[in-house]
Design an enzyme around this catalytic site. Structure first.
Site, PDB file in Angstrom:
ATOM      1  N   TYR A  68     -38.292 -67.230  48.910  1.00  0.00           N
ATOM      2  CA  TYR A  68     -37.952 -66.210  49.914  1.00  0.00           C
ATOM      3  C   TYR A  68     -36.443 -66.196  50.138  1.00  0.00           C
ATOM      4  O   TYR A  68     -35.844 -67.257  50.358  1.00  0.00           O
ATOM      5  CB  TYR A  68     -38.655 -66.519  51.242  1.00  0.00           C
ATOM      6  CG  TYR A  68     -38.389 -65.464  52.285  1.00  0.00           C
ATOM      7  CD1 TYR A  68     -39.097 -64.272  52.267  1.00  0.00           C
ATOM      8  CD2 TYR A  68     -37.420 -65.653  53.265  1.00  0.00           C
ATOM      9  CE1 TYR A  68     -38.841 -63.280  53.204  1.00  0.00           C
ATOM     10  CE2 TYR A  68     -37.163 -64.667  54.209  1.00  0.00           C
ATOM     11  CZ  TYR A  68     -37.877 -63.485  54.171  1.00  0.00           C
ATOM     12  OH  TYR A  68     -37.616 -62.502  55.101  1.00  0.00           O
ATOM     13  N   ASP A  84     -28.826 -70.346  47.920  1.00  0.00           N
ATOM     14  CA  ASP A  84     -29.232 -69.767  49.200  1.00  0.00           C
ATOM     15  C   ASP A  84     -29.581 -70.917  50.141  1.00  0.00           C
ATOM     16  O   ASP A  84     -30.659 -71.497  50.064  1.00  0.00           O
ATOM     17  CB  ASP A  84     -30.417 -68.823  49.003  1.00  0.00           C
ATOM     18  CG  ASP A  84     -30.860 -68.197  50.326  1.00  0.00           C
ATOM     19  OD1 ASP A  84     -30.221 -68.493  51.368  1.00  0.00           O
ATOM     20  OD2 ASP A  84     -31.838 -67.431  50.328  1.00  0.00           O
ATOM     21  N   LYS A  86     -28.896 -68.894  60.045  1.00  0.00           N
ATOM     22  CA  LYS A  86     -29.675 -69.719  60.974  1.00  0.00           C
ATOM     23  C   LYS A  86     -28.826 -70.710  61.786  1.00  0.00           C
ATOM     24  O   LYS A  86     -28.230 -70.323  62.776  1.00  0.00           O
ATOM     25  CB  LYS A  86     -30.792 -70.431  60.205  1.00  0.00           C
ATOM     26  CG  LYS A  86     -31.753 -69.411  59.544  1.00  0.00           C
ATOM     27  CD  LYS A  86     -33.065 -70.028  59.154  1.00  0.00           C
ATOM     28  CE  LYS A  86     -33.880 -69.165  58.231  1.00  0.00           C
ATOM     29  NZ  LYS A  86     -34.956 -68.426  58.844  1.00  0.00           N
TER      30      LYS A  86
HETATM   31  N1  PMP Z   1     -32.836 -66.902  52.709  1.00  0.00           N
HETATM   32  C1  PMP Z   1     -33.645 -67.892  53.112  1.00  0.00           C
HETATM   33  C2  PMP Z   1     -33.778 -69.110  52.246  1.00  0.00           C
HETATM   34  C3  PMP Z   1     -34.334 -67.798  54.309  1.00  0.00           C
HETATM   35  O1  PMP Z   1     -35.155 -68.785  54.695  1.00  0.00           O
HETATM   36  C4  PMP Z   1     -34.159 -66.643  55.108  1.00  0.00           C
HETATM   37  C5  PMP Z   1     -34.877 -66.465  56.441  1.00  0.00           C
HETATM   38  N2  PMP Z   1     -36.023 -67.179  56.611  1.00  0.00           N
HETATM   39  C6  PMP Z   1     -33.316 -65.626  54.637  1.00  0.00           C
HETATM   40  C7  PMP Z   1     -32.656 -65.794  53.450  1.00  0.00           C
HETATM   41  C8  PMP Z   1     -33.110 -64.361  55.424  1.00  0.00           C
HETATM   42  O2  PMP Z   1     -32.450 -64.641  56.621  1.00  0.00           O
HETATM   43  P1  PMP Z   1     -32.554 -63.626  57.867  1.00  0.00           P
HETATM   44  O3  PMP Z   1     -33.959 -63.695  58.363  1.00  0.00           O
HETATM   45  O4  PMP Z   1     -31.531 -64.126  58.839  1.00  0.00           O
HETATM   46  O5  PMP Z   1     -32.230 -62.260  57.335  1.00  0.00           O
END
Ligand code: PMP
Length: 456
Positions: free
Chosen positions: A154, A256, A283
């Site tokens: 994800y 990421d 985050k």
């Molecule tokens: N990349 C990863 C690895 C994530 O866990 C998340 C959110 N869970 C995102 C991108 C997307 O972040 P956001 O919800 O702040 O758009």
């Protein structure tokens, strides 16, 4: 110290009349009554009134130990005092300007000092945006459009990284040639063609795929420990192969770390020996307010520079680097010193060891993965090695749902099918509460659990 959870008290206390009323109203204003697909609704969402440290209180007065932490964001728990004070102070001085602030330099400096390979930073508002701009940066830097990503991982809501995010055994294709699976009906064919789907920890396949496709691939996007794909660590030999292949073929590596930056003071890539060209963050670096960031090697980050005219990648955003998120992030990150990470690491190790012991004592068909402050419970006897091992059958899904529901009934929010997390206001008492509850679950639900292993 271990203590039995007071199951009857908690059980009797829970009522959801206010949440039920709220959900009935919400159904008239949102397509399915919620404003995020990720909201747990079993059978209705629990509406929260407030959070305090490690705990949440819903509108019906029930208290929960929060192992979700707004999807791993709240590493200091709820209403962390330094963040609250910093945001109040800033709010009284203005919430956003069309000019830069001194604070944004300070938060960027913290990231550049701590995270290897982050020489330069750009702030945005979400992890999705960070991933999107990192991909655009890689495209502009290499002149190639395609990207490669790992099956099941994800990375937010940018189309290219949504490919094969929810692949299933019915559609993911052969093991040596994963199919690019659309996330939604109508996803453009061109997006599917431009996205190469890799398999985590499969070194030989990686070699074969990159040799065949690297000429059209700008970057490999890799979460060092993909949460929804299993929360599994990368093998060192796999990362070594990834570095060599990417270097050889002129493909960038985007780590990421939106979720996994919380694995250590220097982040997750440093922990596992991954050497990315770009890192996406989010985050925890916003202290509980919306944020995202793209960081990386100076040479690559120059694609965002307008110093000598029009930049190769035009990255703006009305609320990018907004002072509220920035001051909250500074307060949270300053408090995340090496001692704080050591505390989280110790608690995480203790919890994962406890859960593994309990599983062994009961000879139960479960396994635990994770690292640092993160953990995930799988309904399988051995730990999954990659996404395809995490596919669950209906009996396993039912047990996972029962597990989550059981925890909730006993006052603990345990995410289903994603990473659970600890936070700095937690201590051994919380770790023991989680362990005791899991033991109780294995005892009370042995019949359901055994049914998972019966042939269908
Ligand atoms: N990349 C990863 C690895 C994530 O866990 C998340 C959110 N869970 C995102 C991108 C997307 O972040 P956001 O919800 O702040 O758009």
């Amino acid at each position: 110290m271990t203590r039995q959870p007071n199951t009857e008290d908690q059980h009797d206390m829970q009522a959801f009349t206010q949440s039920e009323a709220a959900f009935a109203h919400a159904l008239s204003v949102f397509p399915d009554g919620t404003s995020r697909v990720t909201i747990e609704r079993d059978p209705i969402p629990k509406y929260m009134e407030r959070g305090e440290g490690a705990y949440l209180f819903d509108v019906d007065g029930n208290r929960y130990l929060d192992l979700n932490g707004n999807f791993t964001t709240l590493i200091h728990g709820h209403a962390f005092k330094p963040v609250v004070e910093a945001v109040y102070r800033q709010l009284a001085s203005g919430s956003c300007f069309a000019n830069p602030t001194l604070m944004e330099i300070e938060l960027a400096s913290i990231l550049c000092e701590r995270i290897p390979n982050v020489d330069r930073v750009r702030f945005v508002n979400t992890g999705t945006e960070a991933v999107m701009f990192a991909i655009k940066a890689a495209r502009a830097f290499t002149g190639k459009a395609g990207i490669a990503k790992f099956e099941g991982a994800y990375h937010g809501a940018y189309d290219w990284v949504e490919v094969s995010q929810s692949a299933t055994p019915e559609n993911w294709g052969p093991g040596d040639d994963p199919v690019s699976v659309p996330l939604y009906k109508g996803m453009p064919e061109s997006v599917l063609d431009e996205t190469l789907v890799l398999r985590f920890n499969h070194t030989e396949l990686l070699e074969k795929q990159l040799q065949a496709h690297a000429h059209r691939i700008a970057a490999v996007v890799i979460d060092p420990m993909p949460s929804r794909a299993g929360l599994i660590a990368p093998n060192p030999s796999f990362l070594e192969a990834l570095h060599q292949l990417c270097r050889h073929h002129g493909v960038l590596i985007i780590a990421d770390e939106v979720l996994n930056l919380r694995q250590g003071y220097h982040g997750a890539s440093a922990r596992y020996g991954l050497k990315p060209d770009l890192i996406t963050m989010g985050k925890i670096i916003g202290g509980g307010l919306p944020i995202g960031a793209i960081g990386g090697r100076e040479e690559v980050m120059q694609v965002f520079s307008a110093k000598s005219g029009r930049p190769l990648v035009s990255q703006g955003g009305t609320f990018s680097a907004n002072p509220l998120s920035i001051v909250a992030g500074i307060a949270a990150m300053r408090a995340l010193d090496k001692a704080a990470f050591a505390l989280l690491e110790g608690l995480g190790n203790r919890l994962r060891a406890n859960l593994a012991d309990i599983i062994a004592q009961h000879d139960a068909p479960f396994a635990v993965t994770g690292a640092g402050s993160l953990f995930r419970i799988h309904p399988t006897r051995s730990k999954p090695r990659e996404f395809r091992d995490t596919a669950t059958n209906p009996a396993q899904n039912a047990v996972l749902r029962t597990l989550s529901r059981f925890f909730s009934r006993h006052g603990v929010i345990l995410p289903n099918g994603a990473a659970s997390c600890l936070s700095t206001p937690m201590g051994e008492i919380e770790v023991d509460t989680i362990s005791d509850l899991f033991r109780l679950f294995l005892q009370e639900h042995s019949a359901d659990i055994n049914s998972m292993e019966k042939p269908e």
